[in-house]
Design a protein around this motif. Structure first.
Motif, PDB file in Angstrom:
ATOM      1  N   HIS A   1      43.709  38.615  33.709  1.00 51.02           N
ATOM      2  CA  HIS A   1      42.000  38.791  33.750  1.00 51.02           C
ATOM      3  C   HIS A   1      41.708  39.576  32.559  1.00 51.02           C
ATOM      4  O   HIS A   1      42.301  40.712  32.322  1.00 51.02           O
ATOM      5  N   VAL A   2      40.743  39.138  31.657  1.00 51.80           N
ATOM      6  CA  VAL A   2      40.055  39.728  30.756  1.00 51.80           C
ATOM      7  C   VAL A   2      38.701  39.923  30.960  1.00 51.80           C
ATOM      8  O   VAL A   2      38.107  39.032  30.882  1.00 51.80           O
ATOM      9  N   VAL A   3      38.309  41.214  30.997  1.00 50.10           N
ATOM     10  CA  VAL A   3      36.956  41.421  31.135  1.00 50.10           C
ATOM     11  C   VAL A   3      36.345  42.124  29.764  1.00 50.10           C
ATOM     12  O   VAL A   3      36.971  43.197  29.309  1.00 50.10           O
ATOM     13  N   PHE A   4      35.476  41.404  29.269  1.00 49.67           N
ATOM     14  CA  PHE A   4      34.839  41.652  27.867  1.00 49.67           C
ATOM     15  C   PHE A   4      33.301  42.100  28.183  1.00 49.67           C
ATOM     16  O   PHE A   4      32.626  41.485  28.587  1.00 49.67           O
ATOM     17  N   THR A   5      33.143  43.456  27.485  1.00 48.70           N
ATOM     18  CA  THR A   5      31.690  43.983  27.553  1.00 48.70           C
ATOM     19  C   THR A   5      31.084  43.707  26.276  1.00 48.70           C
ATOM     20  O   THR A   5      31.528  44.052  25.100  1.00 48.70           O
ATOM     21  N   SER A   6      30.077  42.587  26.034  1.00 52.41           N
ATOM     22  CA  SER A   6      29.576  42.075  24.820  1.00 52.41           C
ATOM     23  C   SER A   6      27.955  42.675  24.785  1.00 52.41           C
ATOM     24  O   SER A   6      27.784  43.827  24.715  1.00 52.41           O
TER      25      SER A   6
ATOM     26  N   GLY B   1      40.632  27.820  27.865  1.00 55.91           N
ATOM     27  CA  GLY B   1      40.754  26.293  27.721  1.00 55.91           C
ATOM     28  C   GLY B   1      42.040  25.798  27.048  1.00 55.91           C
ATOM     29  O   GLY B   1      41.903  24.482  27.342  1.00 55.91           O
ATOM     30  N   LYS B   2      42.527  26.434  26.568  1.00 54.72           N
ATOM     31  CA  LYS B   2      43.718  25.861  25.754  1.00 54.72           C
ATOM     32  C   LYS B   2      45.216  25.873  26.630  1.00 54.72           C
ATOM     33  O   LYS B   2      45.586  26.755  27.124  1.00 54.72           O
ATOM     34  N   GLU B   3      45.737  24.865  26.781  1.00 51.47           N
ATOM     35  CA  GLU B   3      46.823  24.615  27.550  1.00 51.47           C
ATOM     36  C   GLU B   3      47.967  25.361  27.227  1.00 51.47           C
ATOM     37  O   GLU B   3      48.638  26.001  28.341  1.00 51.47           O
ATOM     38  N   ASP B   4      48.173  25.795  25.874  1.00 51.17           N
ATOM     39  CA  ASP B   4      49.349  26.723  25.367  1.00 51.17           C
ATOM     40  C   ASP B   4      48.993  27.958  25.374  1.00 51.17           C
ATOM     41  O   ASP B   4      49.842  29.022  25.220  1.00 51.17           O
ATOM     42  N   ALA B   5      47.779  28.472  26.216  1.00 49.57           N
ATOM     43  CA  ALA B   5      47.355  29.747  26.125  1.00 49.57           C
ATOM     44  C   ALA B   5      48.112  30.593  27.432  1.00 49.57           C
ATOM     45  O   ALA B   5      48.006  31.887  27.472  1.00 49.57           O
ATOM     46  N   GLY B   6      48.415  29.782  28.306  1.00 49.17           N
ATOM     47  CA  GLY B   6      48.673  30.437  29.432  1.00 49.17           C
ATOM     48  C   GLY B   6      47.668  30.529  30.374  1.00 49.17           C
ATOM     49  O   GLY B   6      46.435  30.571  30.049  1.00 49.17           O
ATOM     50  N   ARG B   7      47.577  30.740  31.610  1.00 51.22           N
ATOM     51  CA  ARG B   7      46.451  30.713  32.534  1.00 51.22           C
ATOM     52  C   ARG B   7      45.979  32.004  32.853  1.00 51.22           C
ATOM     53  O   ARG B   7      46.789  32.889  33.177  1.00 51.22           O
ATOM     54  N   PHE B   8      44.914  32.074  32.441  1.00 52.78           N
ATOM     55  CA  PHE B   8      44.087  33.518  32.514  1.00 52.78           C
ATOM     56  C   PHE B   8      42.605  33.477  32.884  1.00 52.78           C
ATOM     57  O   PHE B   8      42.170  32.400  32.270  1.00 52.78           O
ATOM     58  N   ALA B   9      42.138  34.394  33.409  1.00 50.39           N
ATOM     59  CA  ALA B   9      40.666  34.391  33.633  1.00 50.39           C
ATOM     60  C   ALA B   9      39.809  35.229  33.036  1.00 50.39           C
ATOM     61  O   ALA B   9      40.483  36.076  32.473  1.00 50.39           O
ATOM     62  N   TRP B  10      38.576  34.952  32.744  1.00 49.15           N
ATOM     63  CA  TRP B  10      37.871  35.772  31.827  1.00 49.15           C
ATOM     64  C   TRP B  10      36.438  36.128  32.477  1.00 49.15           C
ATOM     65  O   TRP B  10      35.775  35.484  33.516  1.00 49.15           O
ATOM     66  N   THR B  11      36.004  37.154  32.082  1.00 52.51           N
ATOM     67  CA  THR B  11      34.574  37.631  32.438  1.00 52.51           C
ATOM     68  C   THR B  11      33.775  38.185  31.354  1.00 52.51           C
ATOM     69  O   THR B  11      34.519  39.194  30.828  1.00 52.51           O
ATOM     70  N   ILE B  12      32.626  37.976  31.204  1.00 46.48           N
ATOM     71  CA  ILE B  12      31.876  38.491  30.164  1.00 46.48           C
ATOM     72  C   ILE B  12      30.742  39.077  30.684  1.00 46.48           C
ATOM     73  O   ILE B  12      30.016  38.535  31.423  1.00 46.48           O
ATOM     74  N   LEU B  13      30.702  40.564  30.323  1.00 44.39           N
ATOM     75  CA  LEU B  13      29.408  41.207  30.999  1.00 44.39           C
ATOM     76  C   LEU B  13      28.410  41.428  29.615  1.00 44.39           C
ATOM     77  O   LEU B  13      29.100  41.910  28.482  1.00 44.39           O
ATOM     78  N   ARG B  14      27.292  41.370  29.454  1.00 47.85           N
ATOM     79  CA  ARG B  14      26.164  41.329  28.468  1.00 47.85           C
ATOM     80  C   ARG B  14      25.198  42.448  28.469  1.00 47.85           C
ATOM     81  O   ARG B  14      24.162  42.218  29.223  1.00 47.85           O
TER      82      ARG B  14
ATOM     83  N   ALA C   1      33.871  47.344  36.719  1.00 44.82           N
ATOM     84  CA  ALA C   1      34.985  47.693  37.926  1.00 44.82           C
ATOM     85  C   ALA C   1      34.749  46.631  38.989  1.00 44.82           C
ATOM     86  O   ALA C   1      35.904  46.239  39.625  1.00 44.82           O
ATOM     87  N   LYS C   2      33.687  46.172  39.452  1.00 43.07           N
ATOM     88  CA  LYS C   2      33.754  45.190  40.417  1.00 43.07           C
ATOM     89  C   LYS C   2      34.444  43.899  39.862  1.00 43.07           C
ATOM     90  O   LYS C   2      35.274  43.288  40.580  1.00 43.07           O
ATOM     91  N   ALA C   3      34.306  43.468  38.621  1.00 42.59           N
ATOM     92  CA  ALA C   3      35.002  42.274  37.924  1.00 42.59           C
ATOM     93  C   ALA C   3      36.565  42.345  38.114  1.00 42.59           C
ATOM     94  O   ALA C   3      37.185  41.382  38.525  1.00 42.59           O
ATOM     95  N   LEU C   4      36.905  43.774  37.564  1.00 42.78           N
ATOM     96  CA  LEU C   4      38.386  43.763  37.667  1.00 42.78           C
ATOM     97  C   LEU C   4      38.906  43.940  38.990  1.00 42.78           C
ATOM     98  O   LEU C   4      40.187  43.379  38.971  1.00 42.78           O
ATOM     99  N   SER C   5      38.241  44.382  39.771  1.00 42.96           N
ATOM    100  CA  SER C   5      38.885  44.462  41.329  1.00 42.96           C
ATOM    101  C   SER C   5      38.759  43.308  42.109  1.00 42.96           C
ATOM    102  O   SER C   5      39.405  43.016  42.933  1.00 42.96           O
ATOM    103  N   GLU C   6      37.941  42.378  41.564  1.00 47.37           N
ATOM    104  CA  GLU C   6      37.693  41.167  42.292  1.00 47.37           C
ATOM    105  C   GLU C   6      37.833  39.946  41.371  1.00 47.37           C
ATOM    106  O   GLU C   6      36.777  39.201  41.084  1.00 47.37           O
TER     107      GLU C   6
ATOM    108  N   TRP D   1      35.037  36.964  40.223  1.00 47.50           N
ATOM    109  CA  TRP D   1      34.259  36.878  38.832  1.00 47.50           C
ATOM    110  C   TRP D   1      34.824  36.288  37.783  1.00 47.50           C
ATOM    111  O   TRP D   1      34.458  36.134  36.448  1.00 47.50           O
ATOM    112  N   SER D   2      35.711  35.187  37.875  1.00 50.80           N
ATOM    113  CA  SER D   2      36.432  34.543  36.804  1.00 50.80           C
ATOM    114  C   SER D   2      35.387  33.394  36.388  1.00 50.80           C
ATOM    115  O   SER D   2      34.977  32.775  37.158  1.00 50.80           O
ATOM    116  N   GLY D   3      35.384  33.294  35.129  1.00 46.87           N
ATOM    117  CA  GLY D   3      34.529  32.234  34.431  1.00 46.87           C
ATOM    118  C   GLY D   3      33.055  32.802  34.482  1.00 46.87           C
ATOM    119  O   GLY D   3      32.116  31.900  34.100  1.00 46.87           O
ATOM    120  N   ARG D   4      32.959  34.005  34.724  1.00 48.02           N
ATOM    121  CA  ARG D   4      31.187  34.262  34.871  1.00 48.02           C
ATOM    122  C   ARG D   4      30.935  35.114  33.562  1.00 48.02           C
ATOM    123  O   ARG D   4      31.666  35.936  32.995  1.00 48.02           O
TER     124      ARG D   4
END
Length: 306
Positions: free
Chosen positions: A112-117, A151-164, A208-213, A217-220
């Motif tokens: 899970h990657v949470v990025f603040t943009s 979205g790439k098959e060879d990237a491995g399965r991971f979730a992301w969340t972007i906060l703006r 913290a909400k995104a990281l803990s849940e 928050w996946s794909g949000r």
């Protein structure tokens, strides 16, 4: 259940520090989380203080996010479950700060990657609106890289969340920078133009909400704002809470700052022409305690100590 190992970038900075504080404020944080606090200098006063206060939960990791391989080489592969990524405007491009780090994190097995943009006109518009502001455009490029990599098959399965987040209340803290911020606001924006603002502490709470849940928050994406004000309204609220006028440098200094630093001028011109588009009601539905200007002044600002 083993605790989540969460890597927090910029642990001694504003946003990274707010994320760590918010994680530690969650129920049973000491058993739920092990926080790897990434810092360029693990011997700094701020880093040592952070570790000493929370030595059972927070572990300092010294490293450079533009050269991320040594950071992950120091940890068993797959041991870090999530990462919070923040970039800052400076000599090193924000893409160079984030993209190698994200790629290395995914290679390491992070789930899970949470990025603040930054918001660029609302959640939907932000995807297609890089703007002419250099650091806004950089964050847009990072968002696209993160989304497309997932979205790439060879990237491995991971979730992301972007906060703006929108603009920061914290730009109004006491001192010359706060006074110049108000001067730029006065010089660049029409009297009826509203500016959206958010507190850094609230950014930490959402992260913290995104990281803990992660499943929730996946794909949000979510644009973050706690208030929307004209300068006159900001002045009125400031005086109501603090009992004195909102400090402002001479307007000519605001104009000079925007002329001397094109990035600032471009940003304030965008505020006037387009502006942020966060849904404040949606944010407060997610976090009812989210601060407006009055609450921030009373609860979180450095004005409390004045």
């Amino acid at each position: 259940m083993a605790p989540q190992n969460i890597l927090v970038v910029g642990a001694t900075g504003q946003q990274g520090g707010a994320v760590i504080k918010a994680l530690l404020d969650l129920p049973e944080s000491s058993s739920r989380f092990h926080i790897l606090a990434l810092t360029r200098n693990a011997q700094s006063h701020h880093a040592k203080a952070l570790e000493s206060v929370h030595k059972d939960v927070v572990e300092l990791i010294e490293g450079d996010n533009t050269n991320p391989q040594p950071i992950f080489a120091s940890q068993p592969k797959g041991s870090i479950t999530s990462i919070f990524v923040v970039t800052t405007l400076g000599k090193i491009s924000e893409e160079d700060q984030a993209i190698p780090l994200i790629d290395a994190a995914v290679e390491h097995g992070i789930k899970h990657v949470v990025f603040t943009s930054v918001d660029r006109g609302g959640d939907e518009k932000s995807w297609t609106n890089p703007t002419d502001i250099r650091h806004f455009r950089s964050k847009h490029n990072i968002e696209l890289h993160l989304r497309d990599k997932a979205g790439k098959e060879d990237a491995g399965r991971f979730a992301w969340t972007i906060l703006r987040p929108v603009g920061f209340f914290d730009n109004m803290n006491p001192g010359m920078l706060g006074s110049v911020f108000t001067a730029m606001w006065a010089a660049a924006l029409s009297p009826d133009t509203k500016l959206q603002l958010v507190g850094v502490n609230d950014i930490g709470i959402f992260a913290a909400k995104a990281l803990s849940e992660p499943a929730k928050w996946s794909g949000r994406t979510l644009s973050l704002a706690g208030d929307e004000l004209t300068l006159a309204e900001a002045r009125e609220k400031f005086e109501k809470v603090m009992g004195k006028p909102l400090p402002q440098a001479w307007t000519i200094l605001g104009r000079a700052a925007m002329w001397g630093m094109k990035e600032l001028g471009d940003m304030f011109a965008w505020f006037e022409k387009e502006g942020f588009g966060a849904d404040i009601a949606a944010c407060k539905k997610e976090v009812p305690s989210m601060q407006d200007l009055e609450a921030w002044l009373k609860e979180s600002s450095k004005w409390k100590k004045e």
